[in-house]
Design an enzyme around this catalytic site. Structure first.
Site, PDB file in Angstrom:
ATOM      1  N   ASP A  54       0.858  -1.183   0.000  1.00  0.00           N
ATOM      2  CA  ASP A  54       0.000   0.000   0.000  1.00  0.00           C
ATOM      3  C   ASP A  54       0.893   1.232   0.000  1.00  0.00           C
ATOM      4  OD1 ASP A  54      -2.411  -1.409   0.063  1.00  0.00           O
ATOM      5  OD2 ASP A  54      -2.465  -1.466   2.238  1.00  0.00           O
ATOM      6  N   ASP A  66      -6.938  -1.545  -4.545  1.00  0.00           N
ATOM      7  CA  ASP A  66      -7.976  -1.205  -3.563  1.00  0.00           C
ATOM      8  C   ASP A  66      -8.929  -0.164  -4.131  1.00  0.00           C
ATOM      9  OD1 ASP A  66      -6.660  -2.842  -1.697  1.00  0.00           O
ATOM     10  OD2 ASP A  66      -5.592  -1.154  -0.794  1.00  0.00           O
TER      11      ASP A  66
END
Length: 147
Positions: free
Chosen positions: A111, A126
């Site tokens: 991330d 995401d």
């Protein structure tokens, strides 16, 4: 065919962006793009969205495989008149596969998109999963209201 292109495009964009995050962000941890608003911040997420269910790798692998096959089945069996829904499902599938690749290859999901207005860091995959789910939910609500 467009659905397959969307899935592949999302996977490529996701994996390339995560590659650069691992190469350039991992050593420095964070780079402010817009100070106190948006940073590129390297995080290894061993959980799901918002960091829940940490260290449940096999659970996520099994669930992603099941959801992936369900999405593919829905896309294949859906009539062509529902083209927009197929495209939305392709967005969700592309995002799911992007994160699945990380889990298989790395044991975690990379991330790096860090909006400081909330405390969660996320990635391209995401984003497509969430946007796809919101669009799908909106369509379902609108269809329910029109019946």
């Amino acid at each position: 065919m467009l659905e397959l292109f969307i899935v592949i495009l999302i996977i490529v964009i996701d994996q390339v962006s995560k590659y650069f995050a691992r190469i350039y962000l991992r050593p420095v941890k964070t780079i402010p793009v817009i100070d106190n608003f948006f940073h590129l911040t390297y995080v290894e997420n061993r959980g799901a969205a918002f960091g829940i269910l940490q260290n449940q790798l096999w659970f996520f692998i099994v669930i992603t495989i099941m959801v992936g096959f369900a999405l593919i089945y829905m896309m294949i069996s859906m009539p062509e008149k529902n083209k927009h829904i197929k495209l939305i499902l392709a967005m969700i599938l592309g995002g799911a596969i992007g994160n699945f690749i990380d889990r298989i290859r790395l044991g975690y999901v990379v991330d790096f998109l860090d909006f400081k207005i909330w405390s969660y860091i996320f990635n391209v995959a995401d984003s497509f999963i969430v946007i796809g789910a919101i669009l799908l939910g909106g369509i379902m609500l609108l269809r329910k209201e029109n019946q």
